[in-house]
Write a protein that holds these residues in place. Structure first.
Motif, PDB file in Angstrom:
ATOM      1  N   ARG A 245      39.620  31.302  12.903  1.00 28.68           N
ATOM      2  CA  ARG A 245      38.266  31.477  13.416  1.00 28.68           C
ATOM      3  C   ARG A 245      38.237  31.678  14.922  1.00 28.68           C
ATOM      4  O   ARG A 245      38.995  31.045  15.643  1.00 28.68           O
ATOM      5  CB  ARG A 245      37.465  30.237  13.064  1.00 28.68           C
ATOM      6  CG  ARG A 245      35.994  30.470  13.080  1.00 28.68           C
ATOM      7  CD  ARG A 245      35.294  29.327  12.448  1.00 28.68           C
ATOM      8  NE  ARG A 245      35.451  28.115  13.243  1.00 28.68           N
ATOM      9  CZ  ARG A 245      34.549  27.170  13.292  1.00 28.68           C
ATOM     10  NH1 ARG A 245      33.452  27.283  12.606  1.00 28.68           N
ATOM     11  NH2 ARG A 245      34.742  26.095  14.009  1.00 28.68           N
ATOM     12  N   VAL A 248      32.698  32.223  17.504  1.00 27.61           N
ATOM     13  CA  VAL A 248      31.572  31.790  16.671  1.00 27.61           C
ATOM     14  C   VAL A 248      30.292  31.800  17.502  1.00 27.61           C
ATOM     15  O   VAL A 248      30.287  31.338  18.636  1.00 27.61           O
ATOM     16  CB  VAL A 248      31.839  30.358  16.134  1.00 27.61           C
ATOM     17  CG1 VAL A 248      30.606  29.808  15.472  1.00 27.61           C
ATOM     18  CG2 VAL A 248      32.998  30.389  15.176  1.00 27.61           C
ATOM     19  N   ASP A 288      31.605  33.855  12.860  1.00 30.63           N
ATOM     20  CA  ASP A 288      32.344  34.900  13.542  1.00 30.63           C
ATOM     21  C   ASP A 288      32.087  36.211  12.807  1.00 30.63           C
ATOM     22  O   ASP A 288      32.344  36.318  11.598  1.00 30.63           O
ATOM     23  CB  ASP A 288      33.831  34.546  13.503  1.00 30.63           C
ATOM     24  CG  ASP A 288      34.683  35.649  14.093  1.00 30.63           C
ATOM     25  OD1 ASP A 288      35.269  35.414  15.145  1.00 30.63           O
ATOM     26  OD2 ASP A 288      34.745  36.737  13.497  1.00 30.63           O
TER      27      ASP A 288
END
Ligand code: ADP
Length: 552
Positions: A245, A248, A288
């Motif tokens: 990830r 975000v 994301d």
């Protein structure tokens, strides 16, 4: 006296006297009949449940003493009646007795209340047995507590069967885990071996093609594309482990889906309809964008493949839905999620559907039913959804299509625009000095060689200790440091801390095979100017250096 004229007795005694009253009403026998006593005694003696009657102890010793045991007790506990009469029932306790439950029992008895529980007791030969126990107070006509009656039912077989079931279940879970790990390791090894064979083969060919620039360029291009495919494989694996990830932000899901649908529209077009049914006003999700695109893409491609043989219809829809814990608990990954407002992204098709027997394995990495499948699509979806604290629902009937629903927690903040993308930089070293620390010699020298070719002066360090020593000696001349996270002697995190103490203003670009989230977690210090996830192209390194040097 109560309104009904009953004596006010403690609750347990009241219940017992009510039972006695019902028994008396139901029989023709008078209370004092010898016949009635004989029948009741026979019932007690022959009961399958073990029955123990005790007194309440004496003023000098308040511990109950056994006055009567039936045959079931002697069979169950292995004592003769003569061996236990006059002794405390605590003779049934042993090393595995539940002391908290025994303390609770003592409390109940002291208050004259009925005690029920499941306990472990011990036979005369020391072997344990499990009982369901109920101990009831008996009161004299004047209401004084006079005796205790304990009834125990042997539940050893039930407890052992449950323990055996649990053992078998955990062995099965272990076996399934090993099987999935086997599939995972086998899949990675297979894919990487293919790519390594391409790289090795082309490296050998390149050596022989030194005189032919065209052939050499082709070998290098094959090597480059194999490396990029390997990097893609690593990205999918990182997505599966939920660690890929980055970036975000509160995000509007609909544009992401429109964009992805456009990308697959051509490949999904042949005889299929792709219908978008997106809710007008959706709350944002903290996510994301690239990873969400990956989810949508993987689900859409699967739906397209599932509808190959039929005149297919794929429908992508979004909506906001309040979800309760019960619904979430039924969803994959949803057990721990809080009830609340969720965004539902649904991809439904009317394709071949999913056989029930494989529905549990769909998300296992490398699980595929397709001839050319890689089995990483849904594994990556699972990892990405997990990393976004979401859940997944799958509904399918073989032959009647499939429906995948991604549930993502709604976010209260409005969607934020993406950071503008920088054009790839061009950069000249212009005599500036850099320090590159990486324990992998070839990588260190490749980066060093690349930077020297741009006009930088470069110091190379093979571990954290050497990096700190070079930093101490040259920090006044250094424009930036490129630092690997995992190194022997002193790792990148510790080396960074020491460098910060010497000269906090010198920018550090961290390099790691871990994702940014995980790498940054390993740092105890702040002040990392940039992060590069390995493997990275030299253009990406250039980009990072340009940003860092521009800011100085
Ligand atoms: P791959 O597509 O490479 O096989 P995935 O992880 O994306 O890997 O999917 C795993 C398996 O799940 C597929 O091989 C297929 O059997 C099943 N599957 C996934 N999506 C669908 C769908 N929409 N309809 C039917 N089966 C599906």
């Amino acid at each position: 006296m109560t309104p009904s004229g009953e004596r006010a007795l403690p609750q347990g005694a009241k219940a017992a006297s009510r039972v006695a009253a019902v028994a008396a009403d139901a029989s023709d026998l008078s209370i004092f009949s010898a016949e009635r006593l004989r029948l009741l005694e026979s019932a007690v003696v022959n009961s399958y449940d073990s029955i123990v009657i005790t007194d309440t102890g004496t003023p000098s010793s308040p511990h109950p003493r056994i006055l009567f045991v039936n045959e079931a007790f002697t069979r169950l506990a292995g004592y003769t009646a003569a061996e236990v009469l006059g002794r405390s029932p605590s003779l049934l306790q042993g090393p595995g007795s539940d002391h908290a439950e025994i303390a609770r029992m003592r409390g109940c008895l002291a208050r004259g209340e009925v005690f029920t529980s499941e306990l472990v007791n011990y036979r005369k030969d020391g072997t344990p047995f499990h009982v369901e126990v109920r101990i009831m107070p008996i009161r004299a006509p004047d209401g004084r507590l006079s005796h205790w009656v304990g009834v125990q039912r042997d539940i050893t077989a039930r407890i052992e069967a449950a323990a055996e079931r649990e053992r078998l279940d955990s062995r099965l879970r272990e076996q399934q885990k090993l099987e999935s790990l086997g599939v995972l390791a086998g899949g990675i090894a297979h894919d990487f071996n293919n790519l390594l064979t391409i790289i090795l083969g082309n490296a050998s060919l390149a050596r022989g093609n030194a005189g032919s620039p065209q052939a050499l360029a082709q070998n290098l291009q094959f090597i480059e594309s194999a490396v990029l495919r390997a990097a893609d494989l690593c990205r999918q694996m990182l997505a599966y482990s939920g660690k890929g990830r980055f970036a975000v932000r509160p995000l509007d899901l609909n544009p992401v889906l429109r964009e992805t649908a456009e990308l697959v529209r051509d490949s999904a077009a042949h005889g299929r309809t792709l219908q978008l049914d997106l809710a007008d006003t959706l709350p944002a999700v903290r996510a994301d964008a690239t990873q969400l695109k990956q989810i949508a893409m993987n689900l859409l491609l699967n739906a397209a493949e599932a509808t190959e043989a039929v005149s297919g219809c794929i429908r992508v829809s979004t909506r906001r839905e309040p979800l309760d814990s019960a619904r979430l608990a039924r969803a994959r990954l949803g057990a721990e999620l809080p009830a609340g407002d969720y965004l539902v992204l649904e991809v439904a098709d009317n394709g071949c559907g999913i056989p029930v027997e494989i529905q549990d394995r769909l998300f296992d990495p490398f699980f595929t039913t397709k001839f050319t499948g890689r089995g990483l699509g849904l594994a990556a979806v699972l990892g990405i959804v997990r990393a976004h604290h979401g859940a997944i629902e799958v509904e399918s009937r073989p032959g009647a299509g499939a429906c995948f629903r991604i549930l993502l927690p709604a976010c209260a903040d409005p969607a934020a625009p993406a950071a503008p993308h920088r054009a790839a930089a061009t950069l000249a070293g212009a005599g500036r000095t850099l320090l590159v620390a990486d324990d992998e010699r070839v990588l260190r020298e490749t980066i060093g060689g690349f930077l020297v070719s741009l006009g930088f002066k470069v110091h190379l360090a093979a571990d954290g200790r050497e990096a700190v020593a070079l930093f101490r000696a040259h920090h006044r001349d250094l424009s930036a440091v490129l630092l690997d996270l995992s190194m022997p002697h002193l790792d990148g995190a510790a080396a960074h801390a020491e460098m910060q103490a010497i000269e906090p203003a010198c920018p550090v670009i961290l390099m790691s095979g871990y994702s940014e989230d995980e790498a940054v977690q390993r740092l105890t210090t702040r002040g990392i100017a940039r992060f590069l996830q390995k493997p990275f192209a030299m253009a990406v390194l250039l980009d990072a250096l340009a940003v860092v040097l521009e800011a100085r």
